[in-house]
Design an enzyme around this catalytic site. Sequence first.
Site, PDB file in Angstrom:
ATOM      1  N   HIS A 123       0.860  -1.187   0.000  1.00 51.29           N
ATOM      2  CA  HIS A 123       0.000   0.000   0.000  1.00 51.29           C
ATOM      3  C   HIS A 123       0.901   1.244   0.000  1.00 51.29           C
ATOM      4  O   HIS A 123       2.023   1.186   0.506  1.00 51.29           O
ATOM      5  CB  HIS A 123      -0.855  -0.043   1.278  1.00 51.29           C
ATOM      6  N   ASP A 200       3.321  -4.384   8.219  1.00 48.50           N
ATOM      7  CA  ASP A 200       2.139  -3.531   8.078  1.00 48.50           C
ATOM      8  C   ASP A 200       0.927  -4.439   8.241  1.00 48.50           C
ATOM      9  O   ASP A 200       0.542  -5.162   7.323  1.00 48.50           O
ATOM     10  CB  ASP A 200       2.181  -2.860   6.698  1.00 48.50           C
ATOM     11  N   GLN A 203      -4.231  -4.866   7.062  1.00 50.12           N
ATOM     12  CA  GLN A 203      -5.238  -5.786   6.521  1.00 50.12           C
ATOM     13  C   GLN A 203      -5.147  -7.173   7.149  1.00 50.12           C
ATOM     14  O   GLN A 203      -5.973  -8.030   6.848  1.00 50.12           O
ATOM     15  CB  GLN A 203      -5.074  -5.937   4.998  1.00 50.12           C
ATOM     16  N   LYS A 226     -10.141  -0.398  10.763  1.00 47.33           N
ATOM     17  CA  LYS A 226     -10.324  -1.625   9.959  1.00 47.33           C
ATOM     18  C   LYS A 226     -10.592  -2.822  10.867  1.00 47.33           C
ATOM     19  O   LYS A 226     -10.829  -3.930  10.403  1.00 47.33           O
ATOM     20  CB  LYS A 226      -9.076  -1.900   9.117  1.00 47.33           C
ATOM     21  N   CYS A 364      -4.918   2.419  -3.639  1.00 44.78           N
ATOM     22  CA  CYS A 364      -3.683   2.977  -3.051  1.00 44.78           C
ATOM     23  C   CYS A 364      -2.517   2.009  -3.193  1.00 44.78           C
ATOM     24  O   CYS A 364      -1.689   1.865  -2.279  1.00 44.78           O
ATOM     25  CB  CYS A 364      -3.864   3.367  -1.581  1.00 44.78           C
TER      26      CYS A 364
HETATM   27  N1  7TS Z   1      -1.511  -0.667   4.736  1.00 43.57           N
HETATM   28  C1  7TS Z   1      -2.406  -1.440   4.105  1.00 43.57           C
HETATM   29  C2  7TS Z   1      -2.029  -2.826   3.701  1.00 43.57           C
HETATM   30  C3  7TS Z   1      -3.693  -0.935   3.857  1.00 43.57           C
HETATM   31  O1  7TS Z   1      -4.578  -1.714   3.229  1.00 43.57           O
HETATM   32  C4  7TS Z   1      -4.024   0.386   4.260  1.00 43.57           C
HETATM   33  C5  7TS Z   1      -5.366   0.988   3.970  1.00 43.57           C
HETATM   34  C6  7TS Z   1      -3.052   1.126   4.935  1.00 43.57           C
HETATM   35  C7  7TS Z   1      -1.810   0.570   5.153  1.00 43.57           C
HETATM   36  C8  7TS Z   1      -3.317   2.486   5.454  1.00 43.57           C
HETATM   37  O2  7TS Z   1      -4.218   2.450   6.511  1.00 43.57           O
HETATM   38  P1  7TS Z   1      -4.702   3.793   7.197  1.00 43.57           P
HETATM   39  O3  7TS Z   1      -5.679   3.363   8.219  1.00 43.57           O
HETATM   40  O4  7TS Z   1      -3.483   4.438   7.775  1.00 43.57           O
HETATM   41  O5  7TS Z   1      -5.302   4.631   6.110  1.00 43.57           O
HETATM   42  N2  7TS Z   1      -6.048   0.390   2.912  1.00 43.57           N
HETATM   43  C9  7TS Z   1      -7.178   0.844   2.330  1.00 43.57           C
HETATM   44  C10 7TS Z   1      -7.855   0.119   1.342  1.00 43.57           C
HETATM   45  O6  7TS Z   1      -7.500  -0.952   0.908  1.00 43.57           O
HETATM   46  N3  7TS Z   1      -8.927   0.828   0.954  1.00 43.57           N
HETATM   47  O7  7TS Z   1      -8.975   1.970   1.659  1.00 43.57           O
HETATM   48  C11 7TS Z   1      -7.898   1.989   2.507  1.00 43.57           C
END
Ligand code: 7TS
Length: 406
Positions: A123, A200, A203, A226, A364
Amino acid sequence: MTFDVYAVQRDFPVLSQTVHGHPLVYLDNGASAQKPQIVIDTMARFMSDAYANVHRGVHTLSQKATEAFEGVRPIVQRFINAAHEDEIVFTRNTTESINLVAQSWGRANLKKGDEVLITALEHHANIVPWQMLRDALGIVLRVVPVTPEGDVRIEDVRAALSDKTKLVAVAHTSNVLGTVLPIKEIVQAAHDAGALALIDGAQGVCHDASDVQAWDADFFCFSGHKLYGPTGIGVLYGKRALLAEMPPYQGGGDMISSVSFEKTLYKDPPYRFEAGTPAIVEVLGLRAAIEYLSALGMQNIAAHEHALLTYATQKLAAIEGVRIVGQAKHKAAILSFVMDQAHPHDIGTILDRCGVAIRAGHHCAQPLMDHLGIVATARASFGLYNTIEDVDALVAAVTKVQEIFG
Ligand code: 7TS
């Protein structure tokens, strides 16, 4: 305990609505998950009955708020099986956790020519912070390829490691392909090469149990939103000895032990990394989410979602013109697909008209799209409250897309 998905569904008030005259089928959990009533109530109750700032008051409310807030650290510690509660740093989200490591650990430990190893399926949150360091320090960003099926092979990780590698930073689970990476092996390979490993977990943490000690991860990051918790709260786990050597990321109140104009002394971790008033209400919401999930059992959630993934993969693949993107051996319940005739945005729009919420786009992960030679996918990402009937609604809606465009 048997996992009763219909009882679980009733815990999530948002799911009982209709969209365009159809019962909502929420399959955009990868972007953000819905919240159970207990999370909503916990946050509302704290604000109506017990709210105050933390770490500073002599008055009763502030002391109680501090106790409640600090009581969440051991809950998070147990949830990811960290060894110590002071290894849990509260951040805003996964993105901030990774940036904290890049700016604090990275600037203190990396120099020109040092390498950070990532994979092609990351990501943007696990790409851009390292590129910023590359521009600032002259480090090298190396990328492990992903196979056409969507796997990251441990041989390819090993081949990309060298004595210049200082950090291996990888997703636990791909937000696009659903691939679950061989985390334990990757961490081991990193350590064998003398590098640290950052996972990370954005997910991964919501689909199965996390165990930072079993993986021997040096850093682990995730977001509350999430994980069926609120937005605005994330976690950085770091091994105690590493955090102890890291300089602060931001300066301000709550992270110091004393300040004068000549000299300022910082608190020990985790407080050193938590400048300013923290997300107090959200931290309590995160606790409620973790307790809710723990009561259901992460293994039960994983088994339920795995059954959904298997069923959905089979049904979708059988529709003419549909191609599943991501066929890794080990997958979480994230299902990307493309169709011969319809653009992912058209798929997303038609599905929405049927009450089915999915995400369409590059998710992303633009470098991954380039790597796979596609511009976008439609993505159904499942959560613990999704049912076989939800999959059937998805399949019916995709069949309709095929009828319109096919
Ligand atoms: N890493 C991964 C693997 C992710 O899927 C996401 C967000 C992030 C980092 C960032 O997370 P945040 O909470 O800091 O924004 N992924 C997604 C997605 O798949 N659709 O919207 C956000």
